[in-house]
Design a protein around this motif. Sequence first.
Motif, PDB file in Angstrom:
ATOM      1  N   TYR A  87       0.835  -1.204   0.000  1.00  0.00           N
ATOM      2  CA  TYR A  87       0.000   0.000   0.000  1.00  0.00           C
ATOM      3  C   TYR A  87       0.866   1.249   0.000  1.00  0.00           C
ATOM      4  O   TYR A  87       1.878   1.314   0.712  1.00  0.00           O
ATOM      5  CB  TYR A  87      -0.890  -0.037   1.242  1.00  0.00           C
ATOM      6  CG  TYR A  87      -2.107   0.854   1.169  1.00  0.00           C
ATOM      7  CD1 TYR A  87      -2.956   0.816   0.067  1.00  0.00           C
ATOM      8  CD2 TYR A  87      -2.437   1.698   2.207  1.00  0.00           C
ATOM      9  CE1 TYR A  87      -4.083   1.608   0.013  1.00  0.00           C
ATOM     10  CE2 TYR A  87      -3.561   2.495   2.168  1.00  0.00           C
ATOM     11  CZ  TYR A  87      -4.383   2.455   1.052  1.00  0.00           C
ATOM     12  OH  TYR A  87      -5.498   3.232   1.001  1.00  0.00           O
ATOM     13  N   ALA A  91      -0.099  -0.823  -5.049  1.00  0.00           N
ATOM     14  CA  ALA A  91      -1.181  -1.672  -4.550  1.00  0.00           C
ATOM     15  C   ALA A  91      -2.402  -1.535  -5.444  1.00  0.00           C
ATOM     16  O   ALA A  91      -2.675  -0.451  -5.970  1.00  0.00           O
ATOM     17  CB  ALA A  91      -1.543  -1.279  -3.115  1.00  0.00           C
ATOM     18  N   THR A 234       1.986  -7.686   5.271  1.00  0.00           N
ATOM     19  CA  THR A 234       0.532  -7.567   5.450  1.00  0.00           C
ATOM     20  C   THR A 234       0.050  -8.632   6.438  1.00  0.00           C
ATOM     21  O   THR A 234      -0.870  -8.395   7.221  1.00  0.00           O
ATOM     22  CB  THR A 234      -0.201  -7.704   4.098  1.00  0.00           C
ATOM     23  OG1 THR A 234       0.586  -7.066   3.104  1.00  0.00           O
ATOM     24  CG2 THR A 234      -1.554  -7.069   4.141  1.00  0.00           C
ATOM     25  N   LEU A 237       0.394  -7.276   9.764  1.00  0.00           N
ATOM     26  CA  LEU A 237      -0.688  -6.358  10.147  1.00  0.00           C
ATOM     27  C   LEU A 237      -1.905  -7.152  10.635  1.00  0.00           C
ATOM     28  O   LEU A 237      -2.565  -6.772  11.606  1.00  0.00           O
ATOM     29  CB  LEU A 237      -1.067  -5.449   8.969  1.00  0.00           C
ATOM     30  CG  LEU A 237      -2.151  -4.412   9.266  1.00  0.00           C
ATOM     31  CD1 LEU A 237      -1.728  -3.464  10.383  1.00  0.00           C
ATOM     32  CD2 LEU A 237      -2.519  -3.600   8.024  1.00  0.00           C
ATOM     33  N   VAL A 238      -2.171  -8.273   9.962  1.00  0.00           N
ATOM     34  CA  VAL A 238      -3.273  -9.143  10.404  1.00  0.00           C
ATOM     35  C   VAL A 238      -3.009  -9.596  11.838  1.00  0.00           C
ATOM     36  O   VAL A 238      -3.900  -9.571  12.694  1.00  0.00           O
ATOM     37  CB  VAL A 238      -3.426 -10.358   9.452  1.00  0.00           C
ATOM     38  CG1 VAL A 238      -4.376 -11.396  10.035  1.00  0.00           C
ATOM     39  CG2 VAL A 238      -3.917  -9.910   8.082  1.00  0.00           C
ATOM     40  N   GLN A 241      -3.578  -6.706  14.225  1.00  0.00           N
ATOM     41  CA  GLN A 241      -5.002  -6.425  14.425  1.00  0.00           C
ATOM     42  C   GLN A 241      -5.691  -7.496  15.261  1.00  0.00           C
ATOM     43  O   GLN A 241      -6.674  -7.232  15.941  1.00  0.00           O
ATOM     44  CB  GLN A 241      -5.698  -6.275  13.065  1.00  0.00           C
ATOM     45  CG  GLN A 241      -5.252  -5.026  12.321  1.00  0.00           C
ATOM     46  CD  GLN A 241      -5.932  -4.839  10.972  1.00  0.00           C
ATOM     47  OE1 GLN A 241      -6.451  -5.783  10.392  1.00  0.00           O
ATOM     48  NE2 GLN A 241      -5.900  -3.619  10.464  1.00  0.00           N
ATOM     49  N   ALA A 260      -1.321   3.289   7.132  1.00  0.00           N
ATOM     50  CA  ALA A 260      -2.418   3.930   6.403  1.00  0.00           C
ATOM     51  C   ALA A 260      -3.678   3.066   6.391  1.00  0.00           C
ATOM     52  O   ALA A 260      -4.771   3.553   6.132  1.00  0.00           O
ATOM     53  CB  ALA A 260      -1.978   4.202   4.966  1.00  0.00           C
ATOM     54  N   GLN A 261      -3.521   1.778   6.669  1.00  0.00           N
ATOM     55  CA  GLN A 261      -4.671   0.871   6.641  1.00  0.00           C
ATOM     56  C   GLN A 261      -5.288   0.672   8.020  1.00  0.00           C
ATOM     57  O   GLN A 261      -6.286  -0.037   8.155  1.00  0.00           O
ATOM     58  CB  GLN A 261      -4.243  -0.497   6.102  1.00  0.00           C
ATOM     59  CG  GLN A 261      -3.758  -0.452   4.666  1.00  0.00           C
ATOM     60  CD  GLN A 261      -3.274  -1.816   4.210  1.00  0.00           C
ATOM     61  OE1 GLN A 261      -4.046  -2.762   4.147  1.00  0.00           O
ATOM     62  NE2 GLN A 261      -1.995  -1.925   3.869  1.00  0.00           N
TER      63      GLN A 261
END
Lengths: 341, 384
Positions: A87, A91, A234, A237-238, A241, A260-261
Amino acid sequence: MTRISRPVVVLGALALILSGCGYDETPLPEDPAPSSAAPPPPLLCERDSVETDKRSYAPGSVDPADLEIGDGSGPRTLRVGVSADTYLMAAANPEKNNRIEGFDIEIVTRIAEEIFGDDFNPGRDIEYRVITAGQRIPLLEEGELDMVVRNMTINCDRWEHIAFSAEYYHATQKVLVRADLAEPVDADGDGVEDETQVPDLAELRVCAPTGSTSLDNVAEEEPEAVISPAPNHTGCLVKLQNGDVDVITGDDTVLAGLAAQDPYAIVPEVQPQLGGEYGEPYGVGVNAENIELAAFINQVLEDMRADGSWQAAYNKWLAPYLGGPDVNEEGAVQPEPLYGR
Amino acid sequence: MSIAIVFGLVCALLQFLAWQSDGRAADDAEQLIRIRSVESNLLHADALATNAFLVGGLEDPDQREQYDTAINDVFTDITDAAKAQPADREALAALIVEINDYTDAVAQARVNNRQGFPVGAEYLSGASAALRAEAMPILTNLADANTERTEDAMGGQHPIWLLLLGVLALVGLWWLNRQLAQHFRRRINVGFAVAAGIVLVVTLVAVAAAYRGDSQNDSLLSDELDTATRQAIARTAGNDAKALESLRLIKRGSGELYEEPWRTAAAVVVEKAVGSTDEEWTAYADFHEAIVKLDERDRWFSAVIQATARDEDDNETADTSTAAFEAFDNASERVVDTNGTKTSDELRSGRGLALAGSAITLLLGIVAAVAVARGIGARRKEYA
C-alpha cells in the motif's frame, strides 16, 4: 424352568451388550509440527563500500526508440515487475477497478512516458506483472521483464545478476507499534510532549516477514524481544489487528502503507537505530546487459528531480505517513545519485 | 426343549440385531452425507467469498446471499450432526471453532476490501489457507469415521449364522428323536416333527430375509451410497478448484502457485464425479483454461472479468465461468441428495417387518419347545 432360565439370562445379557455397543469417538487431527523459519542468506559478495554498491551508470542521452524493451513478439511494450499489495508504493485499488497505484507506479509511469513520448497510453504501453520478492531477479535474468520497481534494495550480491538504476528512494528500517504502546516524548525540547517514540522492545512481540534481515536486526538490537514472524508484512498487520503481536518492523515505506490501513497502528517519530547506517537504498532493477535502459532511467530520475515530480510523488503518497524532511531526514528528499560504474 | 428355546432366542436375537443394525446404518449413512455436505458447503462458501472479493468492494448481493446460505447450511448440518452422533461431538465442536475463525476473517477481508486496503486480501487468503489446513482435516476424520461406521452397520445381516443355527437345531432335534426312537421303538415323535418343521420354516424364512437384506445393503453400499459419497467428494473438490482460481487472480502475477493445487482438485473431480455431471465440469474447466491463458498473457483484467461475470438472465445455458461452475455445483448437489435419501430410505424400509419377524421367531421357538415337551410327555405316558 430352571433349565431354560440360564440360557435365557445369558442370551438376554448378550442381546443387551450387543445392542448397546457404542461408537468410538471421532479422533481430532494432530497438530502439525511448527515449521522453523529459514534464516536469510548472508551477502556472498565482498562489499567494497556502500558507495560502490550504489554506483550506477551515468545518465545517457539514448534515443528511446532504440531501447531494447518488450519481447519482440507484438507491439512494443514496457514489461514491468511490481508489487500489488504494498500500500502506497504499489497496490491494487478495488475502488478503481483494481488498478495498481502508488509511489513506485509514479516512477514507472514517468519512465514509460519518456520512452513512448506523446503517444503514451498506460493501458497499452505498460505491461504490469505482479511478482513476488523471490521472482524479481530470476524474471529479469530470463528476460521476462524489462525492469522491476518493487522495494528492491541495491546490494553487491544483486549487482552480480542484474543492473540497477541510481538510488531512487532511501528507505530505512523502522518500527510500527500499536497506538497505545507509542510513548509520548518531547523530542524537540520545547517542553511539549507532542511526538511519540518506540517503547523498549524487550518482552514485546515483534513481527516481520519470515527470514528477513529486519528480524535479525531487531534480535541484535534487543535480544529479549519476542520474535513472531509472518509470511509477509501484510500478514504482520493481520497479526497486529488480531492482538497476536505488538510491533512490526520493516522498511519505512512498507510500514507507512500498513499504518495507512489501520488508525491504531502508528510509526513513532523517534525510532531506534536498526540495520546500521547503510539503510535500504531502492533501485530500479534491469537486465544486466541492458545498460542503456539503466542509463536512460537515471536520466528520467534526474528529470524528476529537476521538475519536482519526484517530490510531488513523495508528498502525495508517503509524506502523510512518513513526514516531510524535518521528520524523515533522508527519505523525504530524492537521494543524490552516484555514477561511475 | 432347550434346543428349541435356544434356537428361538438366538435366531430372534440375530434378527433383532440385524434390524437394529439397519437402523444404525441408515443413521450413519445420513450422518456421512451430512458431513460430506458440510465439507462441500464450506468450500462452496469459500469459492463464493473469493470470487466476490475479486470484483472489489461492491459485492454482488446475490453472491453474498449465496455465501450466507452456504454458511447457514453448514451450521444447520453441524447442529443436526451433533444431535445424531454423540461420538462426533468433540470433533464438531473443534470444527465450529475453525469455521468461526474463517467467517470472522472473511468478514474482516470484506470490510478492508470495501475501504480499498490490501490487508483485506491477506485476511481472505489466510482464511482460505486455514480452512484447508485446520477445518478440512477435522472433516476428513469425521467422514472416515462415519464411512467406517456405515460400512460396519450395513454388514449387520447374518444369513450364514442363521443357516448354521437352523441346521444345528435340526441336527439336535434329529439326534434327540433318534435317541427316543431307540428307547421307545417309535421312529418319529410327532412333537419333535412339529418342532423340526417350525425350525425348518423359521430358518428358511429368516435366512431368505437376511440374505435379501444383505444383498440390498451390498447394493446400496456399492451403488447409491457410493454415488452420493463420490459426487460429494467431487463437489467439494470442484468448489476447492473454483476458490483456487479466484485466489490465483487475487494474488495477481504470483497466482500460478495456485495452478498445481487447481489441477490436483480437478483430477479428484474427474476421478470421483459420476458421469451425469461430466458435461458441466468440462464446460467450467474450459472456461478455467481460458482464464489461465489470459492471466499468463498478463491480461489480468480480462481474466478477472471472465472469472467473475455472472449469468444475468439466470438461464440454463452456462455462458460464463461462474454460471458453468454453478451448473456443476447444482447438478452435484442434486445427485448427492437423491442418492443419499434413497440409501437411508431403503435401509429404513421394511424394518417393521424385520422386527415382527424377530418377535414371531421367538414365539415360534417357544411353540417348538412346547411341541418337543409334549412329544416327550407322550412317550413318558406310554412308558408309564
